[in-house]
Design an enzyme around this catalytic site. Structure first.
Site, PDB file in Angstrom:
ATOM      1  N   HIS A 119       0.818  -1.218   0.000  1.00 48.66           N
ATOM      2  CA  HIS A 119       0.000   0.000   0.000  1.00 48.66           C
ATOM      3  C   HIS A 119       0.854   1.272   0.000  1.00 48.66           C
ATOM      4  O   HIS A 119       0.386   2.331   0.401  1.00 48.66           O
ATOM      5  CB  HIS A 119      -0.965  -0.008   1.200  1.00 48.66           C
ATOM      6  CG  HIS A 119      -1.989  -1.090   1.123  1.00 48.66           C
ATOM      7  ND1 HIS A 119      -2.761  -1.494   2.197  1.00 48.66           N
ATOM      8  CD2 HIS A 119      -2.384  -1.875   0.080  1.00 48.66           C
ATOM      9  CE1 HIS A 119      -3.577  -2.475   1.816  1.00 48.66           C
ATOM     10  NE2 HIS A 119      -3.353  -2.724   0.541  1.00 48.66           N
ATOM     11  N   ASN A 132      -2.968 -12.323  15.946  1.00 45.34           N
ATOM     12  CA  ASN A 132      -3.818 -11.136  16.085  1.00 45.34           C
ATOM     13  C   ASN A 132      -4.356 -11.074  17.504  1.00 45.34           C
ATOM     14  O   ASN A 132      -4.644 -12.096  18.122  1.00 45.34           O
ATOM     15  CB  ASN A 132      -4.983 -11.175  15.083  1.00 45.34           C
ATOM     16  CG  ASN A 132      -5.567  -9.793  14.828  1.00 45.34           C
ATOM     17  OD1 ASN A 132      -5.983  -9.101  15.754  1.00 45.34           O
ATOM     18  ND2 ASN A 132      -5.592  -9.386  13.570  1.00 45.34           N
TER      19      ASN A 132
HETATM   20  C1  BJW Z   1      -3.158  -6.258  16.693  1.00 46.67           C
HETATM   21  C2  BJW Z   1      -2.546  -5.436  17.583  1.00 46.67           C
HETATM   22  C3  BJW Z   1      -1.368  -5.923  18.128  1.00 46.67           C
HETATM   23  C4  BJW Z   1      -4.311  -4.349  16.865  1.00 46.67           C
HETATM   24  N1  BJW Z   1      -0.959  -7.108  17.774  1.00 46.67           N
HETATM   25  N2  BJW Z   1      -2.798  -7.441  16.303  1.00 46.67           N
HETATM   26  C5  BJW Z   1     -12.721  -7.948  -3.346  1.00 46.67           C
HETATM   27  C6  BJW Z   1     -13.843  -8.011  -2.544  1.00 46.67           C
HETATM   28  C7  BJW Z   1     -14.387  -6.849  -1.991  1.00 46.67           C
HETATM   29  C8  BJW Z   1     -13.823  -5.598  -2.235  1.00 46.67           C
HETATM   30  C9  BJW Z   1     -12.710  -5.546  -3.028  1.00 46.67           C
HETATM   31  C10 BJW Z   1     -12.180  -6.703  -3.564  1.00 46.67           C
HETATM   32  N3  BJW Z   1     -11.079  -6.336  -4.272  1.00 46.67           N
HETATM   33  C11 BJW Z   1     -10.927  -5.005  -4.185  1.00 46.67           C
HETATM   34  C12 BJW Z   1     -11.900  -4.484  -3.429  1.00 46.67           C
HETATM   35  C13 BJW Z   1     -12.075  -3.042  -3.079  1.00 46.67           C
HETATM   36  C14 BJW Z   1     -11.150  -2.580  -1.972  1.00 46.67           C
HETATM   37  C15 BJW Z   1     -11.484  -3.352  -0.700  1.00 46.67           C
HETATM   38  O1  BJW Z   1     -10.820  -4.274  -0.308  1.00 46.67           O
HETATM   39  N4  BJW Z   1     -12.518  -2.930  -0.024  1.00 46.67           N
HETATM   40  C16 BJW Z   1     -12.910  -3.579   1.225  1.00 46.67           C
HETATM   41  C17 BJW Z   1     -13.009  -2.530   2.332  1.00 46.67           C
HETATM   42  C18 BJW Z   1     -14.159  -4.363   1.016  1.00 46.67           C
HETATM   43  N5  BJW Z   1      -9.741  -2.727  -2.322  1.00 46.67           N
HETATM   44  C19 BJW Z   1      -9.130  -1.807  -3.038  1.00 46.67           C
HETATM   45  O2  BJW Z   1      -9.707  -0.806  -3.452  1.00 46.67           O
HETATM   46  C20 BJW Z   1      -7.670  -2.039  -3.373  1.00 46.67           C
HETATM   47  N6  BJW Z   1      -7.473  -1.820  -4.752  1.00 46.67           N
HETATM   48  C21 BJW Z   1      -7.769  -2.741  -5.671  1.00 46.67           C
HETATM   49  O3  BJW Z   1      -8.097  -3.870  -5.397  1.00 46.67           O
HETATM   50  O4  BJW Z   1      -7.631  -2.270  -6.941  1.00 46.67           O
HETATM   51  C22 BJW Z   1      -8.096  -3.051  -8.041  1.00 46.67           C
HETATM   52  C23 BJW Z   1      -7.770  -2.247  -9.280  1.00 46.67           C
HETATM   53  C24 BJW Z   1      -7.114  -2.869 -10.312  1.00 46.67           C
HETATM   54  C25 BJW Z   1      -6.792  -2.136 -11.463  1.00 46.67           C
HETATM   55  C26 BJW Z   1      -7.125  -0.792 -11.555  1.00 46.67           C
HETATM   56  C27 BJW Z   1      -7.760  -0.160 -10.499  1.00 46.67           C
HETATM   57  C28 BJW Z   1      -8.078  -0.898  -9.355  1.00 46.67           C
HETATM   58  C29 BJW Z   1      -6.778  -0.992  -2.688  1.00 46.67           C
HETATM   59  C30 BJW Z   1      -6.787  -1.122  -1.217  1.00 46.67           C
HETATM   60  C31 BJW Z   1      -5.937  -0.018  -0.619  1.00 46.67           C
HETATM   61  C32 BJW Z   1      -6.088   0.059   0.882  1.00 46.67           C
HETATM   62  N7  BJW Z   1      -5.483   1.254   1.340  1.00 46.67           N
HETATM   63  C33 BJW Z   1      -5.472   1.515   2.783  1.00 46.67           C
HETATM   64  C34 BJW Z   1      -5.046   2.984   2.991  1.00 46.67           C
HETATM   65  C35 BJW Z   1      -3.539   3.154   2.784  1.00 46.67           C
HETATM   66  C36 BJW Z   1      -3.103   4.537   3.125  1.00 46.67           C
HETATM   67  C37 BJW Z   1      -3.365   4.889   4.556  1.00 46.67           C
HETATM   68  O5  BJW Z   1      -2.793   4.269   5.472  1.00 46.67           O
HETATM   69  O6  BJW Z   1      -4.147   5.818   4.776  1.00 46.67           O
HETATM   70  O7  BJW Z   1      -4.579   0.622   3.437  1.00 46.67           O
HETATM   71  S1  BJW Z   1      -7.033   1.183   3.580  1.00 46.67           S
HETATM   72  C38 BJW Z   1      -6.356   0.536   5.059  1.00 46.67           C
HETATM   73  O8  BJW Z   1      -6.690  -0.843   5.220  1.00 46.67           O
HETATM   74  C39 BJW Z   1      -4.825   0.609   4.872  1.00 46.67           C
HETATM   75  C40 BJW Z   1      -4.398  -0.692   5.462  1.00 46.67           C
HETATM   76  O9  BJW Z   1      -3.142  -1.070   4.944  1.00 46.67           O
HETATM   77  C41 BJW Z   1      -5.502  -1.638   5.070  1.00 46.67           C
HETATM   78  C42 BJW Z   1      -5.607  -2.866   5.923  1.00 46.67           C
HETATM   79  O10 BJW Z   1      -5.833  -2.516   7.244  1.00 46.67           O
HETATM   80  P1  BJW Z   1      -5.140  -3.379   8.388  1.00 46.67           P
HETATM   81  O11 BJW Z   1      -3.683  -3.286   8.255  1.00 46.67           O
HETATM   82  O12 BJW Z   1      -5.727  -4.724   8.386  1.00 46.67           O
HETATM   83  O13 BJW Z   1      -5.525  -2.524   9.682  1.00 46.67           O
HETATM   84  P2  BJW Z   1      -6.836  -2.456  10.554  1.00 46.67           P
HETATM   85  O14 BJW Z   1      -6.796  -1.194  11.316  1.00 46.67           O
HETATM   86  O15 BJW Z   1      -8.039  -2.723   9.733  1.00 46.67           O
HETATM   87  O16 BJW Z   1      -6.732  -3.718  11.527  1.00 46.67           O
HETATM   88  C43 BJW Z   1      -5.755  -3.815  12.527  1.00 46.67           C
HETATM   89  C44 BJW Z   1      -5.752  -5.225  13.044  1.00 46.67           C
HETATM   90  O17 BJW Z   1      -4.701  -5.337  13.977  1.00 46.67           O
HETATM   91  C45 BJW Z   1      -7.032  -5.642  13.767  1.00 46.67           C
HETATM   92  O18 BJW Z   1      -7.394  -6.942  13.342  1.00 46.67           O
HETATM   93  C46 BJW Z   1      -6.613  -5.690  15.258  1.00 46.67           C
HETATM   94  O19 BJW Z   1      -7.289  -6.718  15.991  1.00 46.67           O
HETATM   95  C47 BJW Z   1      -5.160  -6.018  15.138  1.00 46.67           C
HETATM   96  N8  BJW Z   1      -4.298  -5.540  16.207  1.00 46.67           N
HETATM   97  N9  BJW Z   1      -3.291  -4.262  17.714  1.00 46.67           N
HETATM   98  C48 BJW Z   1      -1.662  -7.852  16.881  1.00 46.67           C
HETATM   99  N10 BJW Z   1      -0.716  -5.186  19.037  1.00 46.67           N
END
Ligand code: BJW
Length: 272
Positions: free
Chosen positions: A129, A223
């Site tokens: 990302h 997690n």
């Molecule tokens: C602990 C802890 C500790 C806490 N120890 N654990 C298929 C199905 C459905 C939807 C889609 C699909 N394919 C694509 C999509 C759309 C979309 C998507 O997924 N939407 C969903 C919400 C449904 N995906 C996209 O749009 C992606 N693009 C794409 O697929 O493009 C296709 C394409 C092709 C060709 C041309 C054009 C397009 C892009 C996704 C980009 C995500 N970006 C972000 C923002 C980055 C910048 C920023 O930081 O602001 O990335 S969103 C956000 O979520 C960020 C993160 O990297 C990402 C994941 O979050 P993460 O890391 O899991 O964090 P949290 O906060 O959600 O969870 C934390 C976890 O830690 C929790 O579980 C806690 O329990 C745990 N935890 N403390 C261990 N100490």
């Protein structure tokens, strides 16, 4: 509640780490939580409490209100520049070094934009990302690494006069093709896949554990809380990454140095 030191799931994960020929680790925001970086879904605090992260992390939000979006990202950039790797980051770097010294493959995929894995010593980190530490001109595409102080004005502009945006991947944007290719190749070849601190809801990364499992890899989740991945993986280790990863490393005979509190702040230069 954290997992007991003699838990058979912990022993099974350590045994898999010791014997796997090709290891893939996917990290999410939870891996940096113990460094003081708020997770994506917890990032809306203080002045930002009235906003929804999902509404700010989109190209549409940037087009609509570049000042608001860049102020949010610059606030987060300053926050991560003040953070240090935690024992979980350090354990992953040590596990990678051990695997390399034994001729085994270890690929670290991260969804995090904070570069704390690199600060801990991990190499070849695949940034799915992007990174918040680099910004690019929307007019010329030139990439800058802004100095470690807030921008002077918002939205920030490049010397060419274009709006600057963070080099992160927003919802609806494609992941960097080279990062996605590297992830797909590593997953296709791995015999151990470990997801650390990710909510497992953002695709394509959310699908990686199932892909690895379908190809016969042992799959592990580390997690604090249950996630959709918990039903997909072979071994669930419930607890924080800063506790569990050093414990796994210790079971392989590795000692993790305590994080340094007296490091100077990370430096950034410009442009790259
Ligand atoms: C602990 C802890 C500790 C806490 N120890 N654990 C298929 C199905 C459905 C939807 C889609 C699909 N394919 C694509 C999509 C759309 C979309 C998507 O997924 N939407 C969903 C919400 C449904 N995906 C996209 O749009 C992606 N693009 C794409 O697929 O493009 C296709 C394409 C092709 C060709 C041309 C054009 C397009 C892009 C996704 C980009 C995500 N970006 C972000 C923002 C980055 C910048 C920023 O930081 O602001 O990335 S969103 C956000 O979520 C960020 C993160 O990297 C990402 C994941 O979050 P993460 O890391 O899991 O964090 P949290 O906060 O959600 O969870 C934390 C976890 O830690 C929790 O579980 C806690 O329990 C745990 N935890 N403390 C261990 N100490």
């Amino acid at each position: 509640m954290s997992i007991a030191p003699d838990d058979p799931r912990l022993r099974a994960a350590a045994a898999a780490l010791a014997s796997a020929r090709s290891i893939v680790v996917l990290t999410g925001a939870g891996a940096s939580a113990e460094s003081g970086v708020p997770t994506f879904r917890d990032a809306m605090t203080g002045l930002w409490a009235k906003y929804d992260a999902h509404q700010l992390a989109t190209p549409e939000a940037f087009a609509r209100d570049p000042e608001l979006v860049t102020r949010w990202y610059d606030w987060r950039r300053m926050l991560v520049l003040g953070c240090r790797p935690n024992p979980g980051h350090l354990a992953l770097a040590a596990l990678q070094a051990r695997a390399a010294s034994e001729g085994r493959s270890f690929t670290l995929l991260t969804q995090n934009v904070d570069r704390l894995h690199q600060a801990a010593g991990s190499t070849g980190v695949v940034e799915l990302h992007g990174t918040i530490l680099q910004w690019r001109c929307t007019k010329t595409g030139e990439v800058f690494e802004p100095p470690p102080r807030p921008f002077d004005s918002f939205p920030p502009r490049s010397p060419a006069g274009g709006l600057l945006r963070p080099c992160v991947v927003w919802f609806g944007e494609a992941l960097p093709p080279e990062a996605l290719d590297a992830a797909e190749r590593a997953i296709a070849a791995c015999d151990l896949f470990i997801a650390v601190g990710t909510s497992g809801v953002v695709y394509p990364a959310a699908g990686f554990a199932a892909q690895a499992g379908a190809r016969g890899a042992v799959t592990v989740e580390i997690n604090r809380d249950p996630t959709p991945l918990s039903d997909v993986v072979d071994i669930c280790l419930r607890g924080t990454s800063g506790q569990i990863l050093p414990r796994l490393a210790a079971m392989l005979g590795l000692t993790i140095a305590a994080p340094q509190n007296d490091n100077p702040p990370r430096q950034a230069g410009s442009p790259t």
